[in-house]
Design a protein around this motif. Structure first.
Motif, PDB file in Angstrom:
ATOM      1  N   GLU A  12      20.089  28.725 -30.154  1.00  0.00           N
ATOM      2  CA  GLU A  12      20.749  27.717 -30.977  1.00  0.00           C
ATOM      3  C   GLU A  12      22.248  27.995 -31.007  1.00  0.00           C
ATOM      4  O   GLU A  12      23.062  27.079 -31.039  1.00  0.00           O
ATOM      5  N   TYR A  13      22.603  29.266 -30.995  1.00  0.00           N
ATOM      6  CA  TYR A  13      23.997  29.688 -31.064  1.00  0.00           C
ATOM      7  C   TYR A  13      24.119  30.999 -30.308  1.00  0.00           C
ATOM      8  O   TYR A  13      23.199  31.819 -30.335  1.00  0.00           O
ATOM      9  N   LYS A  16      39.749  26.215 -36.029  1.00  0.00           N
ATOM     10  CA  LYS A  16      39.318  24.839 -36.246  1.00  0.00           C
ATOM     11  C   LYS A  16      37.792  24.808 -36.253  1.00  0.00           C
ATOM     12  O   LYS A  16      37.175  25.857 -36.339  1.00  0.00           O
ATOM     13  N   ASP A  17      37.184  23.682 -36.177  1.00  0.00           N
ATOM     14  CA  ASP A  17      35.728  23.541 -36.307  1.00  0.00           C
ATOM     15  C   ASP A  17      34.988  24.591 -35.490  1.00  0.00           C
ATOM     16  O   ASP A  17      34.923  24.522 -34.273  1.00  0.00           O
ATOM     17  N   ILE A  18      34.439  25.574 -36.182  1.00  0.00           N
ATOM     18  CA  ILE A  18      33.816  26.688 -35.482  1.00  0.00           C
ATOM     19  C   ILE A  18      32.321  26.517 -35.230  1.00  0.00           C
ATOM     20  O   ILE A  18      31.728  27.307 -34.533  1.00  0.00           O
ATOM     21  N   LEU A  19      31.730  25.499 -35.785  1.00  0.00           N
ATOM     22  CA  LEU A  19      30.279  25.377 -35.670  1.00  0.00           C
ATOM     23  C   LEU A  19      29.813  24.551 -34.480  1.00  0.00           C
ATOM     24  O   LEU A  19      28.723  24.761 -33.978  1.00  0.00           O
ATOM     25  N   THR A  20      30.618  23.611 -34.039  1.00  0.00           N
ATOM     26  CA  THR A  20      30.160  22.731 -32.957  1.00  0.00           C
ATOM     27  C   THR A  20      31.177  22.676 -31.821  1.00  0.00           C
ATOM     28  O   THR A  20      32.349  22.981 -32.010  1.00  0.00           O
ATOM     29  N   ILE A  21      30.688  22.266 -30.682  1.00  0.00           N
ATOM     30  CA  ILE A  21      31.537  22.048 -29.516  1.00  0.00           C
ATOM     31  C   ILE A  21      31.198  20.668 -28.975  1.00  0.00           C
ATOM     32  O   ILE A  21      30.026  20.344 -28.775  1.00  0.00           O
ATOM     33  N   ASP A  22      32.217  19.847 -28.741  1.00  0.00           N
ATOM     34  CA  ASP A  22      32.011  18.529 -28.150  1.00  0.00           C
ATOM     35  C   ASP A  22      31.918  18.710 -26.635  1.00  0.00           C
ATOM     36  O   ASP A  22      32.917  18.908 -25.966  1.00  0.00           O
ATOM     37  N   PHE A  38      24.694  25.584 -20.438  1.00  0.00           N
ATOM     38  CA  PHE A  38      23.571  25.134 -21.268  1.00  0.00           C
ATOM     39  C   PHE A  38      24.038  24.376 -22.510  1.00  0.00           C
ATOM     40  O   PHE A  38      23.229  24.030 -23.365  1.00  0.00           O
ATOM     41  N   ASN A  39      25.354  24.107 -22.605  1.00  0.00           N
ATOM     42  CA  ASN A  39      25.922  23.350 -23.722  1.00  0.00           C
ATOM     43  C   ASN A  39      25.589  23.967 -25.078  1.00  0.00           C
ATOM     44  O   ASN A  39      25.196  23.272 -26.016  1.00  0.00           O
ATOM     45  N   LYS A  40      25.808  25.250 -25.188  1.00  0.00           N
ATOM     46  CA  LYS A  40      25.527  25.962 -26.432  1.00  0.00           C
ATOM     47  C   LYS A  40      26.797  26.202 -27.226  1.00  0.00           C
ATOM     48  O   LYS A  40      27.865  26.430 -26.663  1.00  0.00           O
ATOM     49  N   GLY A  69      39.218  24.167 -22.148  1.00  0.00           N
ATOM     50  CA  GLY A  69      39.837  23.918 -23.447  1.00  0.00           C
ATOM     51  C   GLY A  69      39.080  24.545 -24.597  1.00  0.00           C
ATOM     52  O   GLY A  69      39.028  23.988 -25.692  1.00  0.00           O
ATOM     53  N   LEU A  70      38.507  25.702 -24.364  1.00  0.00           N
ATOM     54  CA  LEU A  70      37.677  26.359 -25.377  1.00  0.00           C
ATOM     55  C   LEU A  70      38.293  27.659 -25.897  1.00  0.00           C
ATOM     56  O   LEU A  70      37.581  28.557 -26.343  1.00  0.00           O
ATOM     57  N   GLU A  71      39.602  27.751 -25.870  1.00  0.00           N
ATOM     58  CA  GLU A  71      40.269  28.975 -26.305  1.00  0.00           C
ATOM     59  C   GLU A  71      39.929  29.357 -27.749  1.00  0.00           C
ATOM     60  O   GLU A  71      39.962  30.535 -28.095  1.00  0.00           O
ATOM     61  N   GLU A  72      39.593  28.368 -28.574  1.00  0.00           N
ATOM     62  CA  GLU A  72      39.268  28.654 -29.973  1.00  0.00           C
ATOM     63  C   GLU A  72      37.961  29.424 -30.125  1.00  0.00           C
ATOM     64  O   GLU A  72      37.624  29.889 -31.201  1.00  0.00           O
ATOM     65  N   ARG A  73      37.227  29.578 -29.057  1.00  0.00           N
ATOM     66  CA  ARG A  73      35.960  30.311 -29.082  1.00  0.00           C
ATOM     67  C   ARG A  73      36.146  31.818 -28.927  1.00  0.00           C
ATOM     68  O   ARG A  73      35.189  32.564 -28.969  1.00  0.00           O
TER      69      ARG A  73
END
Length: 132
Positions: free
Chosen positions: A35-36, A95-101, A51-53, A80-84
């Motif tokens: 899930e995460y 910024k929004d840490i729970l989801t990824i578009d 896997f779009n996780k 563009g996922l440097e915030e991860r």
């Protein structure tokens, strides 16, 4: 929520399932079914993206200036996922840490796959001609 730690046991948490005997197929299934994901490896990031996780990646202090750090930072920047990125225990961007578009990310991934297949096809065709 069930937490699974692959590879190295952490003696401080008793409610975590430790998996030290995970082979390649099981390792991929853990990512596919997660899930995460929280990882510290380039491949963990790559499979999380494929896997779009939702995920985070931590770069250990001893790897900050090494090749592993560079590879991880490059793949994050490409999508563009440097915030991860968690660096020295701190998120770089909160910024929004729970989801990824994943809509735009999947478009970039598809384009990169097409470029890779095209490149490999050209190289194979070129090699075939050189061998005759």
């Amino acid at each position: 929520i069930s937490i699974r730690l692959l590879n190295k046991p952490n003696r401080h948490k008793t409610d975590i399932e430790y998996r030290t005997d995970v082979g390649p197929i099981e390792w991929l299934k853990e990512f596919q079914n997660a899930e995460y994901v929280i990882t510290n490896s380039f491949h963990g990031v790559a499979f999380s993206i494929n896997f779009n996780k939702a995920f985070f990646v931590e770069i250990a202090e001893d790897r900050i200036r090494g090749a592993m750090s560079s590879r991880i930072e490059s793949i994050l920047a490409a999508f563009g996922l440097e915030e991860r990125l968690i660096c020295q225990g701190v998120l770089r961007d909160k910024k929004d840490i729970l989801t990824i578009d994943y809509e735009s990310i999947n478009k970039k991934l598809d384009k990169l796959r097409e470029q890779s297949i095209s490149y490999l096809t050209e190289m194979l065709e070129s090699t075939d001609k050189d061998n005759f």
